[in-house]
Design a protein around this motif. Structure first.
Motif, PDB file in Angstrom:
ATOM      1  N   GLY A 288       0.608  -1.266  -0.089  1.00  0.00           N
ATOM      2  CA  GLY A 288       0.053  -0.140  -0.038  1.00  0.00           C
ATOM      3  C   GLY A 288       0.899   1.417   0.038  1.00  0.00           C
ATOM      4  O   GLY A 288       0.225   2.360   0.296  1.00  0.00           O
ATOM      5  N   LEU A 289       2.172   1.218  -0.307  1.00  0.00           N
ATOM      6  CA  LEU A 289       2.943   2.484  -0.204  1.00  0.00           C
ATOM      7  C   LEU A 289       3.235   2.627  -1.718  1.00  0.00           C
ATOM      8  O   LEU A 289       3.588   1.850  -2.580  1.00  0.00           O
ATOM      9  CB  LEU A 289       4.201   2.174   0.483  1.00  0.00           C
ATOM     10  CG  LEU A 289       4.062   2.109   1.881  1.00  0.00           C
ATOM     11  CD1 LEU A 289       5.644   1.677   2.289  1.00  0.00           C
ATOM     12  CD2 LEU A 289       3.684   3.386   2.450  1.00  0.00           C
ATOM     13  N   ASN A 290       2.852   3.622  -2.286  1.00  0.00           N
ATOM     14  CA  ASN A 290       3.174   4.312  -3.615  1.00  0.00           C
ATOM     15  C   ASN A 290       4.018   5.256  -4.114  1.00  0.00           C
ATOM     16  O   ASN A 290       4.485   6.087  -3.076  1.00  0.00           O
ATOM     17  CB  ASN A 290       1.511   4.883  -4.171  1.00  0.00           C
ATOM     18  CG  ASN A 290       0.639   3.935  -4.055  1.00  0.00           C
ATOM     19  OD1 ASN A 290       0.699   2.631  -4.313  1.00  0.00           O
ATOM     20  ND2 ASN A 290      -0.762   4.194  -3.273  1.00  0.00           N
ATOM     21  N   ILE A 291       4.498   5.367  -5.081  1.00  0.00           N
ATOM     22  CA  ILE A 291       5.345   6.383  -5.679  1.00  0.00           C
ATOM     23  C   ILE A 291       4.493   7.664  -6.216  1.00  0.00           C
ATOM     24  O   ILE A 291       4.133   7.672  -7.177  1.00  0.00           O
ATOM     25  CB  ILE A 291       6.151   6.031  -6.598  1.00  0.00           C
ATOM     26  CG1 ILE A 291       7.030   4.777  -6.211  1.00  0.00           C
ATOM     27  CG2 ILE A 291       7.276   7.158  -6.999  1.00  0.00           C
ATOM     28  CD1 ILE A 291       7.905   4.876  -5.035  1.00  0.00           C
ATOM     29  N   GLU A 292       4.496   8.431  -5.087  1.00  0.00           N
ATOM     30  CA  GLU A 292       3.476   9.732  -5.469  1.00  0.00           C
ATOM     31  C   GLU A 292       4.354  10.770  -6.100  1.00  0.00           C
ATOM     32  O   GLU A 292       5.569  10.702  -6.119  1.00  0.00           O
ATOM     33  CB  GLU A 292       2.686  10.179  -4.316  1.00  0.00           C
ATOM     34  CG  GLU A 292       1.961   9.357  -3.271  1.00  0.00           C
ATOM     35  CD  GLU A 292       1.601  10.062  -2.166  1.00  0.00           C
ATOM     36  OE1 GLU A 292       2.309  10.869  -1.535  1.00  0.00           O
ATOM     37  OE2 GLU A 292       0.642   9.225  -1.503  1.00  0.00           O
ATOM     38  N   PRO A 293       3.593  11.636  -6.605  1.00  0.00           N
ATOM     39  CA  PRO A 293       4.674  12.937  -7.359  1.00  0.00           C
ATOM     40  C   PRO A 293       5.596  13.499  -6.191  1.00  0.00           C
ATOM     41  O   PRO A 293       6.471  13.709  -6.474  1.00  0.00           O
ATOM     42  CB  PRO A 293       3.408  14.086  -7.696  1.00  0.00           C
ATOM     43  CG  PRO A 293       2.208  13.108  -8.006  1.00  0.00           C
ATOM     44  CD  PRO A 293       2.181  12.144  -6.883  1.00  0.00           C
ATOM     45  N   VAL A 294       4.933  13.683  -4.935  1.00  0.00           N
ATOM     46  CA  VAL A 294       5.837  14.245  -3.835  1.00  0.00           C
ATOM     47  C   VAL A 294       7.295  13.135  -3.619  1.00  0.00           C
ATOM     48  O   VAL A 294       8.287  13.773  -3.665  1.00  0.00           O
ATOM     49  CB  VAL A 294       5.112  14.398  -2.392  1.00  0.00           C
ATOM     50  CG1 VAL A 294       5.953  15.009  -1.607  1.00  0.00           C
ATOM     51  CG2 VAL A 294       3.873  15.093  -2.972  1.00  0.00           C
ATOM     52  N   THR A 295       6.712  11.721  -3.673  1.00  0.00           N
ATOM     53  CA  THR A 295       7.784  10.937  -3.581  1.00  0.00           C
ATOM     54  C   THR A 295       8.898  11.005  -4.513  1.00  0.00           C
ATOM     55  O   THR A 295       9.962  10.981  -4.669  1.00  0.00           O
ATOM     56  CB  THR A 295       7.539   9.546  -3.476  1.00  0.00           C
ATOM     57  OG1 THR A 295       6.083   9.597  -2.709  1.00  0.00           O
ATOM     58  CG2 THR A 295       8.160   8.532  -2.847  1.00  0.00           C
ATOM     59  N   LYS A 296       8.186  11.193  -6.044  1.00  0.00           N
ATOM     60  CA  LYS A 296       8.958  11.164  -7.114  1.00  0.00           C
ATOM     61  C   LYS A 296       9.992  12.579  -6.989  1.00  0.00           C
ATOM     62  O   LYS A 296      11.252  12.207  -7.281  1.00  0.00           O
ATOM     63  CB  LYS A 296       8.221  11.167  -8.190  1.00  0.00           C
ATOM     64  CG  LYS A 296       8.969  11.368  -9.621  1.00  0.00           C
ATOM     65  CD  LYS A 296       8.327  11.983 -10.791  1.00  0.00           C
ATOM     66  CE  LYS A 296       8.994  12.158 -12.004  1.00  0.00           C
ATOM     67  NZ  LYS A 296       9.522  13.484 -12.236  1.00  0.00           N
TER      68      LYS A 296
ATOM     69  N   TRP B 104      12.599   7.084 -14.272  1.00  0.00           N
ATOM     70  CA  TRP B 104      11.757   8.309 -14.627  1.00  0.00           C
ATOM     71  C   TRP B 104      11.441   8.230 -16.073  1.00  0.00           C
ATOM     72  O   TRP B 104      10.282   8.535 -16.626  1.00  0.00           O
ATOM     73  CB  TRP B 104      12.077   9.520 -13.974  1.00  0.00           C
ATOM     74  CG  TRP B 104      12.300   9.638 -12.654  1.00  0.00           C
ATOM     75  CD1 TRP B 104      12.988  10.367 -11.941  1.00  0.00           C
ATOM     76  CD2 TRP B 104      11.461   8.847 -11.486  1.00  0.00           C
ATOM     77  NE1 TRP B 104      12.597  10.368 -10.647  1.00  0.00           N
ATOM     78  CE2 TRP B 104      12.007   9.392 -10.483  1.00  0.00           C
ATOM     79  CE3 TRP B 104      10.361   8.208 -11.812  1.00  0.00           C
ATOM     80  CZ2 TRP B 104      11.368   8.932  -9.009  1.00  0.00           C
ATOM     81  CZ3 TRP B 104       9.841   7.635 -10.355  1.00  0.00           C
ATOM     82  CH2 TRP B 104      10.361   7.911  -9.320  1.00  0.00           C
TER      83      TRP B 104
ATOM     84  N   HIS C 264      11.266  13.967  -4.392  1.00  0.00           N
ATOM     85  CA  HIS C 264      12.263  13.961  -3.282  1.00  0.00           C
ATOM     86  C   HIS C 264      13.383  12.872  -4.088  1.00  0.00           C
ATOM     87  O   HIS C 264      14.489  12.900  -3.791  1.00  0.00           O
ATOM     88  CB  HIS C 264      11.721  13.172  -1.956  1.00  0.00           C
ATOM     89  CG  HIS C 264      10.881  13.904  -1.269  1.00  0.00           C
ATOM     90  ND1 HIS C 264      10.891  15.353  -0.999  1.00  0.00           N
ATOM     91  CD2 HIS C 264       9.696  13.583  -0.586  1.00  0.00           C
ATOM     92  CE1 HIS C 264      10.076  15.818  -0.526  1.00  0.00           C
ATOM     93  NE2 HIS C 264       9.274  14.978  -0.037  1.00  0.00           N
ATOM     94  N   LEU C 265      12.877  11.654  -4.605  1.00  0.00           N
ATOM     95  CA  LEU C 265      13.839  11.103  -5.194  1.00  0.00           C
ATOM     96  C   LEU C 265      14.766  11.430  -6.430  1.00  0.00           C
ATOM     97  O   LEU C 265      15.785  11.165  -6.537  1.00  0.00           O
ATOM     98  CB  LEU C 265      13.138   9.655  -5.830  1.00  0.00           C
ATOM     99  CG  LEU C 265      12.872   8.515  -4.767  1.00  0.00           C
ATOM    100  CD1 LEU C 265      11.835   7.499  -5.363  1.00  0.00           C
ATOM    101  CD2 LEU C 265      14.052   7.876  -4.301  1.00  0.00           C
TER     102      LEU C 265
END
Lengths: 118, 148
Positions: A11-19, A111, A21-22
């Motif tokens: 249930g952990l996603n790569i959201e735009p915020v996560t993206k 990406w 940061h990465l």
């Protein structure tokens, strides 16, 4: 791409915020890795320089003692030891930089592939 | 915390990436603790060296001032190095803790926060490197100008 069972399980996603940061982390990681590679090169050069400096010092280094007798100080082998030590330090520093570089490159590749897929 | 933002391109943390992140977080914790220990040791070394040098030269009456100035400079350098190590370790610790929490509780906010700490840590070390390179360049320029 459909999320598989594992993805639903965590249930952990790569959201735009996560993206974001990465991406930022990857960009700075690449900078750190490149600077690290340059430092590795400089350390190796320093090792070669120190090695040749110690070797050139090894010939004919005679000093006078307090009782006026001569003593010869030999630094033979010190140059090679210094060069080996410097190269070992450079090698030790090289691998974390390589891992950082790979991390940065793989995140950027991810990406790129995702954008192409979308 | 509720996940109110959409998943990007359907990317999620699967079992394999969760295991990798968990391992990275554990090693991050080790690195952070080692960083704190090293920072403490550098600070301790600076303080002990300062006390020793000032005590040694105090009674002798010889070059007291220059020795004390040198010791003070060394202490300042030690404090700087120590604070750099401790601050870098704080970012690593935050990344480890938050990522661990995210993986244990499937909390999206903790994951984002952990990655944000990792990013901040990278930026911190990059700034330190830039400052270090600039100082080295200044030192080289100083040496070159004093020789010419």
């Amino acid at each position: 791409m459909e999320p598989n069972q594992d993805q639903q399980l965590f249930g952990l996603n790569i959201e735009p915020v996560t993206k974001n940061h990465l991406s930022d982390a990857a960009r700075w990681a690449k900078f750190l890795a490149i600077v690290g590679f340059i430092f590795c090169g400089l350390i190796v050069l320093g090792g070669i320089f120190a090695g040749s400096m110690f070797e050139s010092m090894s010939s004919g280094s005679r000093y006078e003692r307090f009782d006026n007798s001569d003593v010869e100080v030999s630094t033979k082998g010190l140059g090679a030891a210094a060069a080996v030590l410097y190269i070992l330090i450079a090698l030790l520093y090289f691998f974390p930089c390589l891992f950082l570089y790979n991390f940065a490159n793989k995140i950027r590749l991810l990406w790129y592939l995702m954008i192409r897929k979308a | 915390m509720e996940n109110d933002q959409p998943s990007l391109f359907g990317l999620s943390v699967d079992q394999e990436s969760a295991a990798t992140l968990k391992s990275a977080a554990q090693w991050g914790k080790v690195l952070a603790v080692l960083g704190w220990i090293l920072g403490g040791l550098v600070l301790l070394f600076g303080i002990v060296a300062y006390i020793k040098i000032t005590h040694t030269y105090r009674g002798s009456g010889f070059a007291v001032r220059s020795a004390e100035t040198g010791a003070l400079r060394a202490l300042i350098v030690c404090i700087l190095f120590s604070s750099i190590l401790v601050t870098g370790a704080i970012f690593t610790w935050n990344f480890s803790n938050r990522t661990n929490t995210a993986l244990d509780t499937t909390d999206q906010y903790s994951l984002n926060s952990g990655l944000s700490s990792m990013k901040s840590g990278m930026i911190f070390w990059a700034i330190i490197f830039i400052v270090f390179i600039l100082l080295m360049l200044l030192a080289f320029l100083g040496i070159a100008s004093s020789n010419s």
